[in-house]
Design an enzyme around this catalytic site. Structure first.
Site, mmCIF file in Angstrom:
data_model
loop_
_atom_site.group_PDB
_atom_site.id
_atom_site.type_symbol
_atom_site.label_atom_id
_atom_site.label_comp_id
_atom_site.label_asym_id
_atom_site.label_seq_id
_atom_site.Cartn_x
_atom_site.Cartn_y
_atom_site.Cartn_z
ATOM 1 N N GLN A 87 0.817 -1.214 0.000
ATOM 2 C CA GLN A 87 0.000 0.000 0.000
ATOM 3 C C GLN A 87 0.855 1.269 0.000
ATOM 4 O OE1 GLN A 87 -2.574 -0.404 3.425
ATOM 5 N NE2 GLN A 87 -3.593 -2.210 2.604
ATOM 6 N N HIS A 149 -1.244 0.189 5.822
ATOM 7 C CA HIS A 149 -1.789 1.094 6.848
ATOM 8 C C HIS A 149 -0.892 2.310 7.067
ATOM 9 C CE1 HIS A 149 -4.609 -2.126 8.845
ATOM 10 N NE2 HIS A 149 -4.670 -2.118 7.522
ATOM 11 N N GLU A 242 -15.110 3.697 10.160
ATOM 12 C CA GLU A 242 -15.604 4.766 11.017
ATOM 13 C C GLU A 242 -15.491 6.140 10.369
ATOM 14 O OE1 GLU A 242 -14.033 2.756 15.235
ATOM 15 O OE2 GLU A 242 -13.477 4.809 14.700
ATOM 16 N N TYR A 252 -9.423 7.444 20.021
ATOM 17 C CA TYR A 252 -10.493 6.904 19.189
ATOM 18 C C TYR A 252 -10.600 5.376 19.264
ATOM 19 C CZ TYR A 252 -11.209 11.629 17.842
ATOM 20 O OH TYR A 252 -11.509 12.975 17.905
ATOM 21 N N TYR A 263 -10.431 -10.967 10.879
ATOM 22 C CA TYR A 263 -10.595 -11.486 9.526
ATOM 23 C C TYR A 263 -10.754 -13.001 9.558
ATOM 24 C CZ TYR A 263 -9.274 -6.935 7.685
ATOM 25 O OH TYR A 263 -9.252 -5.594 7.372
#
Length: 374
Positions: A87, A149, A242, A252, A263
């Site tokens: 990513q 991420h 979210e 959070y 998963y």
């Protein structure tokens, strides 16, 4: 592939988009216009004061487009080297609020090496087709051998402070660590220095750049034009995406609380969905839509969307419109389902029209406008 086959494929694609237009939605028929094609996993779009656009491709290329969306064949030089693995890559591009005077832009990207990478911010002057005086003003620490991420969205608030959304790098516990940038929103001055009013400045063991903690992977961030508040969204694990309103010093919850599941097995994670001292999201998606890109709508063409929140979806392959009442989400509309594929970025242009980037090998820049009515 012979040129005639490439041209035929492009013509078929254009014909397919045109034949499906307009697309229905609750308030407007939507007209889609493909402005640019052949983009390599485009990630972010930004508008310049003179009408041109800047666009990032994840592999590490920064492109200029004219006001009609035509790609300049000459890419911008001087872009920092990126770790385009998994990513990772080149993420957001953001002009300085006073770009017309100083020509400064900011880039977020995965820097370092595949064995030790992190999200960084570089600042440079845009000079024609080149970046000058590039300086790395922030580096997420510690680095990681993970390739996902990264987060990577950039934003200026009304006071000129610079924000960066970060992910947990796939290492859950890092999002709750005080001495770790991962899983946070970062707040900086425009030169990369730390504002003295950041919530944990002077606290022993805390990274002073941290503004919040407890996030999983934030890939959308936008400034609410009515309140000035910063909103973000983040990916959850197998559900639990979210939308949050960002407050200084707030936690959070990830991975202590979440609406997602593990998963495969679908088992609970952490301590449930609520815990004292941890924020509740304003919106949750179960199952996940994989949100990416985010913009508050302001403009005349979609007047009935005024103040609504527009969010792209990767897995969901759609554009989501959230109706707000203050800080509460009161309604959701799902538009363009399956029409474009994976939507990576959502922007509202100076013309009040909506611009989307699709996350594909042959990515597109698509303009969304109200279809003419008879």
């Amino acid at each position: 592939m012979p040129l005639r086959f490439i041209l035929a494929a492009l013509l078929l694609g254009l014909a397919g988009l045109a034949s499906a237009n307009p697309y229905p939605s609750q308030l407007y028929p939507l007209q889609l216009t493909a402005l640019a094609r052949g983009l390599n996993h485009p990630w972010s779009l930004a508008f310049l004061p003179d009408g041109r656009m800047l666009l990032t491709e994840r592999a590490g290329r920064l492109r200029l487009l004219d006001a009609q969306g035509r790609i300049d064949p000459q890419a911008v030089s001087g872009v920092p080297a990126v770790v385009a693995v998994g990513q990772g890559g080149l993420f957001d591009v953001l002009p300085h609020p006073r770009f017309a005077d100083n020509h400064l832009i900011y880039l977020s990207y995965a820097g370092g090496t595949p064995e030790a990478s992190s999200t960084e911010i570089a600042r440079a002057q845009l000079d024609g087709h080149a970046l000058r005086d590039l300086k790395v003003i922030f580096r997420q620490l510690p680095r990681s051998d993970s390739d996902h991420h990264y987060g990577g969205r950039l934003l200026f608030d009304r006071a000129g402070k610079l924000y960066l959304s970060l992910g947990d790098r796939g290492e859950d516990a890092r999002a709750q660590r005080h001495n770790d940038h991962a899983g946070s929103v970062i707040r900086l001055n425009d030169d990369g220095s730390v504002p003295p009013d950041n919530p944990w400045v002077g606290h022993s063991g805390w990274k002073p750049e941290k503004f919040t903690l407890g996030h999983r992977n934030q890939q959308g961030m936008a400034l609410n034009p009515r309140s000035g508040a910063i909103w973000t969204h983040e990916h959850g694990p197998q559900g639990g995406d979210e939308v949050n309103v960002i407050r200084a010093g707030a936690n959070y919850g990830w991975p202590v609380i979440t609406y997602g599941k593990t998963y495969g097995l679908g088992l609970p994670i952490g301590e449930g969905t609520h815990k004292a001292g941890m924020e509740q999201p304003r919106k949750v998606w179960v199952p996940s839509i994989a949100p990416s890109g985010m913009a508050f709508y302001q403009g005349k063409p979609f007047a009935h969307w005024q103040g609504d929140l527009l969010i792209g979806a990767l897995k969901g392959e759609m554009l989501v419109r959230l109706k707000l009442d203050g800080d509460k989400v009161v309604a959701e509309e799902r538009m363009l389902k399956g029409a474009l594929g994976r939507i990576r970025d959502v922007r509202v242009g100076p013309d009040g029209l909506v611009y989307l980037l699709t996350d594909e090998d042959d990515g597109q820049l698509v303009r969304v406008s109200p279809a003419p009515t008879r």
